[in-house]
Design an enzyme around this catalytic site. Structure first.
Site, PDB file in Angstrom:
ATOM      1  N   CYS A   1       0.948  -1.492  -0.308  1.00 34.57           N
ATOM      2  CA  CYS A   1      -0.233   0.303  -0.175  1.00 34.57           C
ATOM      3  C   CYS A   1       1.022   1.667  -0.219  1.00 34.57           C
ATOM      4  O   CYS A   1       0.868   2.199  -0.555  1.00 34.57           O
ATOM      5  CB  CYS A   1      -0.628   0.289   1.480  1.00 34.57           C
ATOM      6  SG  CYS A   1      -1.752  -1.361   1.292  1.00 34.57           S
TER       7      CYS A   1
ATOM      8  N   ASP B   1      24.172  10.897  56.979  1.00 32.43           N
ATOM      9  CA  ASP B   1      25.491  11.883  56.891  1.00 32.43           C
ATOM     10  C   ASP B   1      24.813  12.460  57.606  1.00 32.43           C
ATOM     11  O   ASP B   1      23.562  13.201  57.766  1.00 32.43           O
ATOM     12  CB  ASP B   1      25.434  11.808  54.928  1.00 32.43           C
ATOM     13  CG  ASP B   1      25.860  13.023  55.215  1.00 32.43           C
ATOM     14  OD1 ASP B   1      27.351  13.055  55.893  1.00 32.43           O
ATOM     15  OD2 ASP B   1      26.112  14.438  54.171  1.00 32.43           O
TER      16      ASP B   1
ATOM     17  N   ASP C   1      23.031  14.307  50.806  1.00 30.69           N
ATOM     18  CA  ASP C   1      22.132  15.468  50.443  1.00 30.69           C
ATOM     19  C   ASP C   1      22.695  16.162  48.749  1.00 30.69           C
ATOM     20  O   ASP C   1      22.280  16.616  48.633  1.00 30.69           O
ATOM     21  CB  ASP C   1      21.616  16.422  50.701  1.00 30.69           C
ATOM     22  CG  ASP C   1      22.948  17.689  51.679  1.00 30.69           C
ATOM     23  OD1 ASP C   1      24.124  16.462  52.411  1.00 30.69           O
ATOM     24  OD2 ASP C   1      22.442  18.116  51.610  1.00 30.69           O
TER      25      ASP C   1
ATOM     26  N   ASP D   1      28.497  13.777  48.704  1.00 28.02           N
ATOM     27  CA  ASP D   1      27.698  12.101  49.078  1.00 28.02           C
ATOM     28  C   ASP D   1      27.915  10.947  47.651  1.00 28.02           C
ATOM     29  O   ASP D   1      27.352  10.679  47.754  1.00 28.02           O
ATOM     30  CB  ASP D   1      26.162  12.222  49.269  1.00 28.02           C
ATOM     31  CG  ASP D   1      26.734  13.038  51.104  1.00 28.02           C
ATOM     32  OD1 ASP D   1      27.557  13.060  51.886  1.00 28.02           O
ATOM     33  OD2 ASP D   1      25.597  14.007  51.456  1.00 28.02           O
TER      34      ASP D   1
END
Lengths: 756, 125
Positions: free
Chosen positions: A21, A443, A643, A647
């Site tokens: 097609c 921490d 945070d 880290d």
């Protein structure tokens, strides 16, 4: 020579069913005058056409496509993500309606077919009925069930077979197909059976009931499935639809969210949603950020603070400058993160994956062997029906749905639930690792504590007016940029101390600052500053200062007009929620260990305050990862909570890293779980959620495996020689329908998860 | 053993052997991605009872665009999973869904339907 520059357009072609097609459309477009090139992609259903605008136009191109027998879809400009989702939902709703219709047709006919088939159980009644005629009636009633209600199973099984893939539809199609084919033969050529001493029995009731029951299972499954992603949908639905943008002339107009651009200024009135991410310019308010952070208390916002899209403004009014739009916003990133997690595979699923891959063909082989054995071993007069019934029962009971749904549905619900509580889980693997954690390494700074200094004590010499001293000190510190000065200013503001003007400000590096306030010289700084300025510290201030120093606090001394008048204790304060969260972790049997760069004295003070017995002090940032390794060497499964950027190595090294607060992207990148709330309560929630999820997954897998490993031998007739038990294919269909529904329902229990 | 038993036994065992060969040992359809001028490796995949092609070869380090056209409404294939790339996507029926990824390491990565029954492989070379 043509001087007009060619243009390129993309058309959405509809109606193409195969690659040829596409070739047809391509040819038709290429032959259109003015078209220089046309490329049609069957898979994407798009035609990319380059044409000369003076000879061809989108209209003539469309005509060419239509002439070839296909259509062009008119694309609505600027369809938003929400519109696309709505279109998708609409299509799903339509499919669900169709499924229900097919189910009810099957039920309606099965209800008639069943009692008619039961006539055979009453010999007296049977004599009055023409068996042959009854069978033809049953055949006519079953055909719609097969061709309308069950059509999808046969089409899907056929498509699958062509791809050498087998799914649950293969089993249902082969099972019901075999029962129907046998019945058809018994109806059309009963003589073939009677001549061999067999009753021409029919199983139209089995065929119709199995299809009805399997469809029931699918209807229930489809309904439950939509609920698994409900949390994500509601998160997306939180987005504001419009934003009130301030135009350069000062005019305020409401525009659709998609039209909001970077640096636009947006007005937010009381009770409205913040449209997108930005920085507050003027005004102030408290904003409910629960949808992003899970934190239920509204957060105070003032100029310079970041505001986030989809959060809810409370009573104030403010204007903000847009800094992020679309996919860059916090909400979009959260959604992306959760979607990624939902796409990941949990290691616990590996066995289920391996089993699913070989499941269906294996079951077909078992069913074939069941047929052969029953045919060979059963009495001659009943061997064919018995072989057939057991063959069908094995195929129908062995639905792998429950196995396939066990893990993903639980992960879907749980990651969505996590997002609701501000716990972002990066992958299914992270969720599974969090479950095994026995040690949480925290921490100190920014995790247990707020990570910024705050005034904890303010003591003035006898006879001094504390309020007055605070006003004088704050006047000096307002001029300073030192973090400790900011802490003093915050404290003074919290006490509503009036702002006074200060002149002749000077910062004394490493010591403190001085300025003239209301014609008096005010000094604030460390003890060296006082000594250098020749100020003597009286004994009534000496004692509290020593006390503060013993608590590992930083002490600031204040002198007014050459006299020492007060001392301030400044320290990084412990968050209100830390001690409770640590206690909850300990109650769950998890050891909580603290790590800090501070001296042992400060470390001991903070540890004692929050109930931690084991801590590492004076840990330099590069050594944080080594501490994680040290704990792992003790055979512990360590979750590291941190945070900051420093880290990141430790977060990555840990069995599971939890980045706290949406602080730094680096920390988020290294962590398996990100906590949007800046407190330890998120750690408790994350671990509790992971434990509950893995428990649910284990139950699901247990049920799925048990069900299949017990169901197949029973259906094959293994218990027949001992107890004379056979499993009716209809019962097998009922059990199968219920199995996946029960697994889904079990996963949906996670929706009732509550933090704490 | 009567004739019928012999016939059923041989027929059953033969069919079982065929099922095992057909699903586990027969050859699979493989396709290599076609690169566009922009360096994007494109592959069109039709989803209909399975994935065709079901084994796709791509080069490492170059962006890959997989266009999945789902040519059926059967619920089995409504989801696509590429767990190694953390991708779970709904494939609407009779529509094309584009999935973009960047394979950064060589290896074989499976893609499956939501329940893991329909399978295909992405081979990164």
């Amino acid at each position: 020579m043509n001087t007009v520059a060619p243009e390129t357009t993309t058309l959405d072609i509809e109606g193409m069913t195969c690659a040829s097609c596409a070739a047809f459309v391509e040819k038709s477009l290429t032959r259109t005058p003015g078209v220089q090139s046309a490329l049609v992609n069957y898979a994407t259903e798009k035609a990319t056409v380059q044409y000369l605008p003076d000879q061809a136009s989108p209209t003539t191109l469309k005509e060419a496509v239509v002439k070839a027998g296909y259509g062009v879809v008119e694309r609505a400009p600027d369809t938003s993500a929400a519109d696309r989702q709505a279109a998708l939902d609409e299509q799903k709703a339509r499919t669900y309606q169709q499924l229900k219709r097919r189910f009810w047709v099957a039920v309606g006919l099965a209800v008639v077919i069943m009692p008619l088939s039961m006539l055979m159980l009453w010999p007296a009644l049977l004599q009055r009925v023409n068996m042959q005629g009854l069978n033809y009636i049953l055949l006519l009633l079953t055909l719609p069930v097969l061709l309308y209600s069950g059509r999808e199973f046969y089409v899907s099984a056929w498509n699958g077979l062509r791809h050498r893939a087998a799914n649950m539809d293969t089993l249902i199609a082969v099972g019901t197909g075999a029962a129907f084919a046998y019945s058809l033969a018994a109806t059309v050529v009963p003589g073939f059976f009677t001549s061999r001493g067999l009753m021409p029995e029919v199983y139209y009731d089995t065929t119709a009931t199995i299809i009805a029951l399997i469809l029931l299972g699918k209807v229930l499954e489809q309904r439950a499935k939509t609920q698994t992603s409900a949390a994500m949908k509601s998160l997306l639905g939180l987005q504001a639809k419009t934003a009130r943008v301030v135009r350069p002339g000062g005019q305020e107009i409401d525009v659709p969210l998609e039209q909001v651009q970077l640096n636009d200024v947006v007005v937010v009135r009381p009770g409205e949603k913040v449209a997108t991410d930005g920085v507050l310019l003027e005004g102030a308010s408290a904003v409910d950020e629960a949808m992003l952070t899970g934190e239920s208390l509204p957060v105070e916002k003032k100029p310079g603070d970041a505001v986030f899209g989809a959060t809810l403004n409370t009573t104030g009014s403010f204007r903000f400058r847009v800094t992020k739009v679309g996919a860059d916003t916090m909400l979009a990133q959260i959604v992306k993160l959760v979607e990624d997690a939902q796409g990941s595979r949990a290691p616990i699923q590996r066995l289920a994956d391996k089993v699913s891959a070989i499941f269906v063909p294996t079951v077909v082989v078992i069913a074939l062997l069941t047929f052969v054995l029953w045919f060979d071993l059963a009495p001659v007069e009943s061997r064919l029906p018995l072989a057939l019934v057991n063959f069908v029962a094995v195929l129908i009971i062995a639905c792998p749905c429950a196995l396939g749904l066990a893990t993903p549905t639980a992960i879907m619900v749980s990651t969505g639930k996590g997002a609701e509580h501000g716990v972002l889980i990066r992958s299914a693997e992270a969720l599974e690792k969090a479950y095994r954690v026995d040690t949480v390494l925290l921490d100190k700074t920014g995790t247990i504590t707020r990570g910024e200094p705050a005034v904890t004590d303010f003591i003035v010499a006898p006879g001094q007016d504390a309020r007055r001293v605070l006003q004088l000190v704050a006047a000096v510190e307002r001029q300073s940029e030192h973090p400790l000065a900011a802490a003093v200013v915050r404290y003074a503001e919290a006490q509503d101390a009036a702002a006074l003007p200060a002149t002749s400000f000077r910062a004394v590096a490493g010591h403190g600052a001085a300025a003239t306030v209301e014609s008096q010289v005010v000094l604030i700084g460390n003890r060296r500053l006082l000594q250098e300025e020749g100020v003597v510290l009286p004994p009534e201030l000496e004692t509290p200062a020593a006390e503060l120093l013993s608590q590992a606090q930083t002490v600031l001394y204040v002198a007014v007009a050459g006299r020492a008048v007060g001392v301030l204790g400044v320290a990084d304060t412990v968050r209100n929620t830390s001690a409770a969260a640590i206690r909850q972790l300990q109650q769950q049997g998890i050891e909580v260990v603290m790590m800090t760069g501070d001296n042992p004295q400060t470390a001991a003070a903070v540890a004692a305050q929050v109930g931690i017995t084991r801590y590492f002090a004076e840990v330099l940032p590069p050594d944080k990862a080594a501490k994680v390794q040290e704990l792992q060497a003790e055979g512990r499964t360590v979750a590291m909570v941190g945070d900051g950027i420093n880290d990141a190595p430790a977060l990555a090294r840990a069995d599971i890293g939890l980045a706290i607060g949406a602080g730094t992207d680096v920390a988020m990148e290294a962590a398996g779980i990100t906590l949007m709330r800046s407190d330890l309560q998120g750690v408790v929630t994350a671990i509790a959620l992971s434990r509950q999820t893995i428990r649910v997954i284990r139950q699901n897998l247990f049920f799925a495996f048990i069900y299949n490993s017990l169901g197949i031998p029973v259906a094959a007739g293994l218990l027949y020689p001992v107890f004379g038990w056979l499993l009716s294919p209809m019962l097998a269909a009922g059990a199968m329908a219920l199995s996946s529904v029960s697994v889904l329902t079990n996963s949906l229990r996670l929706r009732s998860f509550r933090a704490n | 053993m009567d004739t019928a038993e012999i016939f059923v036994t041989l027929g059953g065992l033969g069919l079982a052997a065929f099922v095992i060969w057909y699903f586990f040992f027969s050859a699979r359809q493989t396709a290599a991605a076609a690169s566009t001028a922009g360096g994007v490796q494109q592959v069109a995949i039709t989803v209909k009872g399975g994935y065709s092609p079901e084994v796709i070869e791509v080069e490492r380090g170059q962006p890959v665009q997989l266009s999945f056209y789902r040519a059926e409404e059967n619920s089995c294939s409504e989801e696509l999973l590429l767990p190694d790339f953390s991708i779970r996507r709904e494939l609407p029926a009779f529509r094309t869904t584009l999935i973009e990824l960047l394979p950064q390491r060589a290896g074989e990565f499976e893609f499956t339907c939501g329940m893991g029954m329909l399978r295909g492989r992405l081979i990164v070379k």
